[in-house]
Design a protein around this motif. Structure first.
Motif, mmCIF file in Angstrom:
data_model
loop_
_atom_site.group_PDB
_atom_site.id
_atom_site.type_symbol
_atom_site.label_atom_id
_atom_site.label_comp_id
_atom_site.label_asym_id
_atom_site.label_seq_id
_atom_site.Cartn_x
_atom_site.Cartn_y
_atom_site.Cartn_z
ATOM 1 N N GLU A 94 0.833 -1.204 0.000
ATOM 2 C CA GLU A 94 0.000 0.000 0.000
ATOM 3 C C GLU A 94 0.867 1.252 0.000
ATOM 4 O O GLU A 94 0.560 2.242 -0.676
ATOM 5 C CB GLU A 94 -0.909 0.001 1.231
ATOM 6 N N GLN A 95 1.972 1.196 0.718
ATOM 7 C CA GLN A 95 2.888 2.332 0.758
ATOM 8 C C GLN A 95 3.686 2.456 -0.529
ATOM 9 O O GLN A 95 3.938 3.573 -1.004
ATOM 10 C CB GLN A 95 3.845 2.168 1.944
ATOM 11 N N ARG A 96 4.090 1.318 -1.090
ATOM 12 C CA ARG A 96 4.901 1.296 -2.308
ATOM 13 C C ARG A 96 4.240 0.383 -3.323
ATOM 14 O O ARG A 96 4.570 -0.802 -3.433
ATOM 15 C CB ARG A 96 6.300 0.759 -1.986
ATOM 16 N N PRO A 97 3.268 0.876 -4.103
ATOM 17 C CA PRO A 97 2.550 0.026 -5.066
ATOM 18 C C PRO A 97 3.471 -0.657 -6.069
ATOM 19 O O PRO A 97 3.112 -1.717 -6.613
ATOM 20 C CB PRO A 97 1.597 1.006 -5.752
ATOM 21 N N ASP A 98 4.643 -0.077 -6.313
ATOM 22 C CA ASP A 98 5.569 -0.701 -7.256
ATOM 23 C C ASP A 98 6.075 -2.057 -6.772
ATOM 24 O O ASP A 98 6.620 -2.844 -7.566
ATOM 25 C CB ASP A 98 6.767 0.226 -7.507
ATOM 26 N N LEU A 99 5.885 -2.356 -5.487
ATOM 27 C CA LEU A 99 6.328 -3.640 -4.962
ATOM 28 C C LEU A 99 5.369 -4.774 -5.300
ATOM 29 O O LEU A 99 5.724 -5.948 -5.152
ATOM 30 C CB LEU A 99 6.472 -3.563 -3.439
ATOM 31 N N ALA A 100 4.152 -4.447 -5.741
ATOM 32 C CA ALA A 100 3.123 -5.468 -5.903
ATOM 33 C C ALA A 100 3.569 -6.604 -6.816
ATOM 34 O O ALA A 100 3.513 -7.789 -6.441
ATOM 35 C CB ALA A 100 1.830 -4.841 -6.422
ATOM 36 N N GLY A 101 3.998 -6.269 -8.021
ATOM 37 C CA GLY A 101 4.408 -7.305 -8.958
ATOM 38 C C GLY A 101 5.660 -8.025 -8.509
ATOM 39 O O GLY A 101 5.779 -9.250 -8.657
ATOM 40 N N ARG A 102 6.585 -7.291 -7.922
ATOM 41 C CA ARG A 102 7.878 -7.877 -7.541
ATOM 42 C C ARG A 102 7.774 -8.790 -6.340
ATOM 43 O O ARG A 102 8.684 -9.597 -6.105
ATOM 44 C CB ARG A 102 8.868 -6.754 -7.250
ATOM 45 N N THR A 103 6.705 -8.665 -5.554
ATOM 46 C CA THR A 103 6.618 -9.460 -4.329
ATOM 47 C C THR A 103 5.627 -10.618 -4.430
ATOM 48 O O THR A 103 5.384 -11.302 -3.435
ATOM 49 C CB THR A 103 6.219 -8.566 -3.131
#
Length: 273
Positions: free
Chosen positions: A234-243
């Protein structure tokens, strides 16, 4: 009273209660106990009490009789707390009183008559100004205060993963987010509380009280990890795909009893030399 809106959070509190109990600092209670009056019932004000887990943990470690005043904004949680009163160390009766209120607005007058002020898993959800007000109320009461399980931003996994540090940093930033004009202190809260008590001339003692989650806490580990990662994304949406793969690996390991997690907290005792 219908508790449907409360149930998911109450279920989370129930899931974590034993880990909280295992982590809290017993030695701070040992230091506190001789400072408590024994010639009259002990009155304890518990701030942000939730379902009453702090009372269930602490009351059996203190002599009775005791009267606990539980503060929370959620009436459903307070109802659950009333349903499970604890017993004092000597078997004495423990009575519970509940108050639905905003604890950040309490003053020393509200705490008049307290023998002890407590809270658990509270400080990291407050702002700097709110912590200052809570500390001022406690200091003004002249009584000891025991604040348990404040998140401090220390999380370690075994086995480690290259993404652990980046996700942890994003989670800490989420803990420090601004919500409705309130900038939360998150992992900086325990240190801020110590500094505030020091400004009031109140001595403090801090203990590290981490959760240590292993194979026997697999359900808690998986639930904690899911929420931890969701906050980071939620804080860093760019992490969604990578995680996505990271989440699968971690949850598979947790449910399989192959993951150990240490989640850092601090306990703080104020007003006892």
């Amino acid at each position: 009273m219908t508790l449907l809106a409360t149930e998911p959070f109450a279920d989370w509190l129930a899931l974590r209660e034993q880990a909280d109990a295992d982590a809290r600092a017993d030695d701070l209670v040992d230091r506190l106990r001789p400072r408590l009056a024994t010639d009259r019932p002990l009155v304890v004000h518990d701030l942000g009490s939730g379902t009453g887990s702090m009372a269930r943990w602490l009351a059996p470690r203190l002599p009775g009789p005791q009267h606990w005043i539980l503060y929370d904004r959620d009436p459903g949680l307070l109802d659950r707390a009333r349903a499970h009163p604890p017993v004092a160390a000597d078997g004495s009766h423990v009575t519970l009183e509940t108050r639905r209120t905003d604890i950040t607005r309490l003053t020393a007058t509200d705490l008049a008559g307290a023998g002890l002020v407590t809270a658990s898993a509270l400080l990291d959800m407050l702002t700097a100004a709110e912590i200052d007000r809570v500390v001022a109320a406690c200091a003004g009461s002249g009584r000891p205060a025991l604040f348990a399980l404040s998140v401090v931003g220390r999380v370690t996994f075994d086995p480690a993963d290259p993404l652990d540090g980046e996700v942890a940093a994003a989670f800490d930033d989420h803990q420090r987010r601004t919500v409705d004009g309130r900038t939360l202190l998150g992992p900086d809260a325990a240190a801020a509380a110590v500094a505030a008590f020091t400004r009031h001339g109140v001595p403090t003692t801090v203990r590290s009280t981490p959760w240590r989650l292993g194979p026997t806490q697999a359900a808690l580990t998986a639930e904690w990890f899911t929420g931890w990662l969701a906050a980071a994304v939620e804080q860093r949406p760019d992490l969604a795909g990578r995680t996505a793969g990271y989440a699968r690996r971690r949850l598979d390991a947790a449910t399989g009893g192959e993951l150990t997690v240490t989640v850092g907290h601090d306990d703080l005792l104020a007003g006892v030399e």
